[in-house]
Design a protein around this motif. Structure first.
Motif, short mmCIF file in Angstrom:
data_model
loop_
_atom_site.label_atom_id
_atom_site.label_comp_id
_atom_site.label_asym_id
_atom_site.label_seq_id
_atom_site.Cartn_x
_atom_site.Cartn_y
_atom_site.Cartn_z
N ALA A 163 1.03 -1.50 -0.29
CA ALA A 163 -0.36 -0.49 -0.09
C ALA A 163 1.10 1.73 -0.20
CB ALA A 163 -0.77 0.14 1.11
N ASP A 164 2.03 0.84 0.55
CA ASP A 164 2.99 2.40 0.42
C ASP A 164 4.19 2.27 -0.53
OD1 ASP A 164 5.22 3.87 1.04
OD2 ASP A 164 5.90 3.79 3.32
N PRO A 165 3.83 3.30 -1.66
CA PRO A 165 4.89 2.66 -2.98
C PRO A 165 6.54 3.51 -1.65
CG PRO A 165 3.15 4.82 -2.28
CD PRO A 165 2.46 4.12 -1.63
N ASP A 166 6.80 4.02 -1.31
CA ASP A 166 8.18 4.33 -1.12
C ASP A 166 9.12 2.85 -0.86
OD1 ASP A 166 7.82 7.36 -1.87
OD2 ASP A 166 7.63 7.78 0.54
N ASN A 167 7.36 1.98 0.24
CA ASN A 167 8.26 0.93 0.92
C ASN A 167 8.43 0.39 -0.58
OD1 ASN A 167 8.87 -1.48 2.74
ND2 ASN A 167 6.20 -2.06 2.56
N VAL A 168 7.08 -0.05 -1.19
CA VAL A 168 7.93 -0.64 -2.88
C VAL A 168 9.04 -0.29 -3.51
CG1 VAL A 168 6.77 -1.28 -4.83
CG2 VAL A 168 5.68 -0.67 -2.97
N MET A 169 9.09 0.64 -4.11
CA MET A 169 10.58 1.39 -4.50
C MET A 169 12.27 0.88 -3.02
SD MET A 169 9.64 1.76 -7.67
CE MET A 169 11.16 2.67 -7.49
N LYS A 170 11.58 0.79 -1.80
CA LYS A 170 12.74 0.70 -1.16
C LYS A 170 13.45 -1.46 -0.99
CE LYS A 170 14.32 1.07 3.98
NZ LYS A 170 13.75 -0.42 3.86
N ILE A 171 12.23 -2.45 -1.60
CA ILE A 171 12.49 -3.23 -1.86
C ILE A 171 13.20 -3.37 -3.03
CG2 ILE A 171 11.69 -5.55 -1.62
CD1 ILE A 171 9.65 -4.19 0.06
N VAL A 172 12.71 -2.87 -4.05
CA VAL A 172 12.78 -2.89 -5.46
C VAL A 172 14.75 -3.16 -5.79
CG1 VAL A 172 12.89 -1.74 -7.67
CG2 VAL A 172 10.58 -2.30 -6.89
N ARG A 173 15.17 -1.58 -5.29
CA ARG A 173 16.72 -1.00 -4.74
C ARG A 173 17.04 -2.05 -3.90
NH1 ARG A 173 13.35 4.29 -3.95
NH2 ARG A 173 13.79 5.72 -6.28
N GLU A 174 16.66 -2.41 -2.94
CA GLU A 174 17.09 -3.62 -1.96
C GLU A 174 17.82 -4.86 -2.49
OE1 GLU A 174 15.33 -3.60 1.55
OE2 GLU A 174 16.01 -1.54 2.27
N LEU A 175 16.88 -4.91 -3.35
CA LEU A 175 16.87 -6.75 -4.44
C LEU A 175 17.38 -6.59 -5.52
CD1 LEU A 175 13.54 -7.80 -3.72
CD2 LEU A 175 14.84 -8.84 -2.90
N GLY A 176 18.05 -4.97 -5.86
CA GLY A 176 19.00 -4.85 -7.46
C GLY A 176 18.12 -5.12 -7.87
N LEU A 177 16.29 -4.23 -8.86
CA LEU A 177 15.94 -4.79 -9.31
C LEU A 177 15.44 -3.44 -10.28
CD1 LEU A 177 13.37 -7.28 -7.46
CD2 LEU A 177 14.66 -7.82 -10.11
N GLU A 178 16.55 -2.41 -9.62
CA GLU A 178 15.91 -1.26 -10.89
C GLU A 178 15.97 -0.77 -11.38
OE1 GLU A 178 19.73 0.03 -8.19
OE2 GLU A 178 18.02 -1.65 -8.48
N GLY A 179 17.00 -2.01 -11.83
CA GLY A 179 17.71 -1.88 -13.21
C GLY A 179 16.61 -2.71 -14.82
N PHE A 180 15.42 -3.46 -13.79
CA PHE A 180 15.10 -3.82 -14.84
C PHE A 180 13.67 -3.01 -14.96
CE2 PHE A 180 17.19 -8.01 -12.83
CZ PHE A 180 17.08 -8.40 -14.40
N GLU A 181 13.27 -3.08 -16.25
CA GLU A 181 11.96 -2.63 -16.75
C GLU A 181 10.00 -2.55 -16.22
OE1 GLU A 181 9.38 -1.72 -20.85
OE2 GLU A 181 10.68 -3.04 -21.03
N ASN A 182 9.60 -1.79 -15.56
CA ASN A 182 8.16 -2.23 -14.33
C ASN A 182 7.33 -2.13 -16.15
OD1 ASN A 182 6.47 -1.43 -13.57
ND2 ASN A 182 6.52 0.45 -12.88
#
Length: 196
Positions: A163-182
């Motif tokens: 429900a919290d978009p900031d939490n979603v992006m925090k996890i995406v970055r921690e997992l190292g997924l930010e280089g993949f296309e959403n």
């Protein structure tokens, strides 16, 4: 009293391999393993998430896209078959954004709906989807690794939802997924079956 639906923000990507990100997810305790088979109805003129599963027509509409390109989807219709021609007309106008067919019946079973109304329409395509979803919970967010098939075409996807978009992006970055296309299910599915 119906349970209040709390819209979740979704980040999703598709790839054959996710490298270190997948290994990082698998270090967490896995929750549910879910198998499903469903039929999606794709439309050239619309990106509504329209699927039939467990004898239910289930539609989710995109409500909002934020600055990080996260998407918020919300259930807008759940209905069963047989379905009246009046309700089907609403499906075509409001969701498929396709011409309303000529009705020969007052109501349609799901099989008749597909064969007589959906398949003859050049604007629409039925996609058989199979999913094997491995569900994890990371920092209170649902994280999914799924093996899917779109009309037999194998696909792999990872999704992070909360429900919290900031939490979603925090996890995406921690997992190292930010280089993949959403990319959402409907866009990926259209590309896979050639309905872009």
């Amino acid at each position: 009293m119906s349970e209040k639906i709390i819209p979740r923000w979704e980040w999703r990507t598709f790839a054959n391999e996710f490298g270190e990100a997948e290994e990082r997810i698998k270090k967490h305790e896995r929750g549910n393993l879910k198998f499903s088979e469903e039929k999606y109805i794709l439309s050239k003129g619309s990106n509504e998430n329209t699927k039939f599963r467990d004898d239910l027509m289930d539609i989710k509409s995109l409500q909002e896209v934020n600055q990080d390109s996260l998407e918020q989807w919300y259930p807008t219709m759940k209905d069963t078959f047989p379905m009246t021609k009046e309700k089907i007309a609403v499906l075509f106008t409001d969701y498929f954004k396709a011409p309303v067919p000529q009705f020969k019946k007052e109501a349609y079973t799901f099989e008749a709906f597909l064969e007589e109304l959906i398949k003859p329409c050049d604007e629409l395509e039925v996609v058989d989807v199979k999913k094997e979803r491995h569900i994890y919970v990371i920092n209170m967010a649902v994280v999914e690794i799924a093996e899917a098939q779109f009309n037999g075409i194998p696909m792999r996807t990872i999704c992070v939802e909360h429900a919290d978009p900031d939490n979603v992006m925090k996890i995406v970055r921690e997992l190292g997924l930010e280089g993949f296309e959403n990319i959402n299910y409907i866009t990926a599915m259209k590309k896979a079956v050639g309905l872009e």
